[in-house]
Design an enzyme around this catalytic site. Structure first.
Site, PDB file in Angstrom:
ATOM      1  CB  ALA A  73       0.419   5.053   3.904  1.00 17.28           C
ATOM      2  CB  CYS A  74       2.478   0.142   4.218  1.00 14.09           C
ATOM      3  SG  CYS A  74       0.949   0.144   5.177  1.00 14.09           S
ATOM      4  CB  SER A  75       5.205   1.085  -0.190  1.00 11.09           C
ATOM      5  OG  SER A  75       4.659  -0.220  -0.286  1.00 11.09           O
ATOM      6  CB  THR A 128      -0.942   0.026   1.226  1.00 11.50           C
ATOM      7  OG1 THR A 128      -0.149   0.065   2.417  1.00 11.50           O
ATOM      8  CG2 THR A 128      -1.862  -1.193   1.242  1.00 11.50           C
TER       9      THR A 128
END
Length: 162
Positions: A48-50, A46
């Site tokens: 934001a996570c990446s 995703t």
């Protein structure tokens, strides 16, 4: 968040098996010795996570200089997805940042940090959090109010609290 009490300083980490690099094997974060950081993210790949995880990869030596023995990024995805995400973010290089699959959300549920993001990710996932633990005991907990944002759980913020 769930109705389960959210983990707080002084609590023990749950002794629940999770997976790293092997969908058939398991490990326990509970048993790790020394000071560690656990970074919970809603979903591999995703946006934001990446964008959040590279800060932990790039600053591992700074964390280590402040006494951190290991960093564990945990997400509610299967081990194959987590391994592919690790390869995308860290390349083929060995890394001291571990990527962990909590494929049934058991670990994050025990922490009280599971969140229903069905409209976006199709089910229950990890809330965005970071926690510092020492030999299985929680010392600090950071939880994003909005799991789509990276503020209090950003690597720089957590590093500055050490």
């Amino acid at each position: 968040m769930s109705s389960v009490a959210v983990v707080k300083p002084g609590d023990n980490l749950p002794n629940i098996p999770v997976k790293e690099d092997n969908p058939l094997g398991s490990t326990s974060i509970h048993d790790l010795q020394g000071k560690i950081i656990i970074v919970g993210v809603p979903g591999a790949f995703t946006p934001a996570c990446s964008s959040q995880v590279p800060g932990y990869l790039e600053n591992f030596e700074k964390f280590q200089a402040k006494g951190i023995a290991g960093i564990y990024v945990i997400t509610v995805n299967d081990a194959f997805v987590v391994k592919a995400w690790k390869a995308k973010l860290a390349g083929d290089n060995a890394t001291d940042v571990h990527f962990i699959s909590d494929d049934r959300a058991a670990f994050v549920s025990a922490l009280g940090l599971v969140i229903d993001v069905t409209p976006v990710l199709g089910g229950h996932r990890s809330h965005r959090f970071a926690l510092i633990a020492d030999s299985g005991k929680v010392e600090k907990v950071f939880v994003e109010e909005d799991p789509g944002q990276v503020t209090v759980t950003a690597a720089d913020n957590v590093l500055n609290t050490l």
